[in-house]
Design a protein around this motif. Sequence first.
Motif, short mmCIF file in Angstrom:
data_model
loop_
_atom_site.label_atom_id
_atom_site.label_comp_id
_atom_site.label_asym_id
_atom_site.label_seq_id
_atom_site.Cartn_x
_atom_site.Cartn_y
_atom_site.Cartn_z
N GLY A 1 -5.90 8.86 15.52
CA GLY A 1 -6.36 9.37 16.80
C GLY A 1 -7.59 8.63 17.27
O GLY A 1 -7.92 7.55 16.76
N ASP A 2 -8.26 9.21 18.25
CA ASP A 2 -9.47 8.60 18.81
C ASP A 2 -10.61 8.69 17.81
O ASP A 2 -10.60 9.53 16.91
CB ASP A 2 -9.87 9.35 20.09
CG ASP A 2 -8.78 9.30 21.14
OD1 ASP A 2 -8.03 8.30 21.19
OD2 ASP A 2 -8.66 10.28 21.92
N SER A 3 -11.61 7.82 18.00
CA SER A 3 -12.81 7.95 17.17
C SER A 3 -13.56 9.18 17.65
O SER A 3 -13.76 9.39 18.84
CB SER A 3 -13.68 6.70 17.27
OG SER A 3 -14.17 6.55 18.59
N MET A 4 -13.96 10.01 16.73
CA MET A 4 -14.59 11.28 17.06
C MET A 4 -16.11 11.16 16.94
O MET A 4 -16.61 10.46 16.07
CB MET A 4 -14.10 12.38 16.11
CG MET A 4 -12.62 12.58 16.13
SD MET A 4 -12.11 13.21 17.73
CE MET A 4 -10.35 13.22 17.54
N PRO A 5 -16.84 11.86 17.81
CA PRO A 5 -18.29 11.86 17.70
C PRO A 5 -18.72 12.80 16.57
O PRO A 5 -17.99 13.72 16.21
CB PRO A 5 -18.76 12.40 19.05
CG PRO A 5 -17.64 13.28 19.49
CD PRO A 5 -16.38 12.64 18.96
N SER A 6 -19.90 12.53 16.03
CA SER A 6 -20.43 13.46 15.04
C SER A 6 -20.85 14.73 15.79
O SER A 6 -20.97 14.74 17.02
CB SER A 6 -21.62 12.85 14.32
OG SER A 6 -22.71 12.71 15.21
N GLU A 7 -21.08 15.79 15.05
CA GLU A 7 -21.49 17.04 15.69
C GLU A 7 -22.80 16.86 16.44
O GLU A 7 -22.98 17.39 17.53
CB GLU A 7 -21.62 18.14 14.65
CG GLU A 7 -20.28 18.58 14.10
CD GLU A 7 -20.37 19.67 13.05
OE1 GLU A 7 -21.44 20.31 12.96
OE2 GLU A 7 -19.39 19.88 12.34
N GLU A 8 -23.71 16.08 15.85
CA GLU A 8 -25.01 15.83 16.49
C GLU A 8 -24.84 15.07 17.81
O GLU A 8 -25.46 15.40 18.81
CB GLU A 8 -25.87 15.01 15.52
CG GLU A 8 -27.32 15.42 15.49
CD GLU A 8 -28.05 14.67 14.40
OE1 GLU A 8 -28.57 13.58 14.71
OE2 GLU A 8 -28.09 15.18 13.27
#
Length: 186
Positions: A119-126
């Motif tokens: 899938g897409d690259s996901m951002p960190s929670e921060e």
Amino acid sequence: MSAIHLRRLGLLLAVVGGSVSLGACSSIGDSTRSALYSITPYKVEVVQGNFVSKEQVEALKPGMTRQQVREILGTSLLNDVFHSNRWDYVFTIRRQGVEPQQRRLTVYFNGELLERFDGDSMPSEEEFVATLDTRARSGKVPKLEASEDELKKFDPPKDTKDAKAEEPPKPLPPLPPSYPPLESGR
């Protein structure tokens, strides 16, 4: 004048007033028109789907059971009847003044075990939380401590402090000898 004549007069005045108003609208200048178009209504931020963070994706390992994947990612947004070995996680956010964001993660199973995911690259929670905070940052950290002089401004005057300390507490009223019954006897 009769009631019919008054109604006709009122209708005639309404038509004339409307015509004058429409005529005035056509004479609005370009600057006024552009100012009117620049005013936009408030649009509600719409968040849909399952947010999946980079940390959650890193926790996925091939060979995990479906239950373990569900505990990490949550219930998938899309369960395809024709592809029971595939779970799709979709997240969309639409905000005023910002391009809509959409992220996808697809998890593939072989029977009950995780085979692969992409899938897409996901951002960190921060990073994700930082994109949600749209307040302007001034760069200045506010002072969070008060000096002794600043604290003294909030001290009560000495005479009232001493008067309260010397005043004995008032006694409580006596309790009743018995309480009334909670329910009436039948």
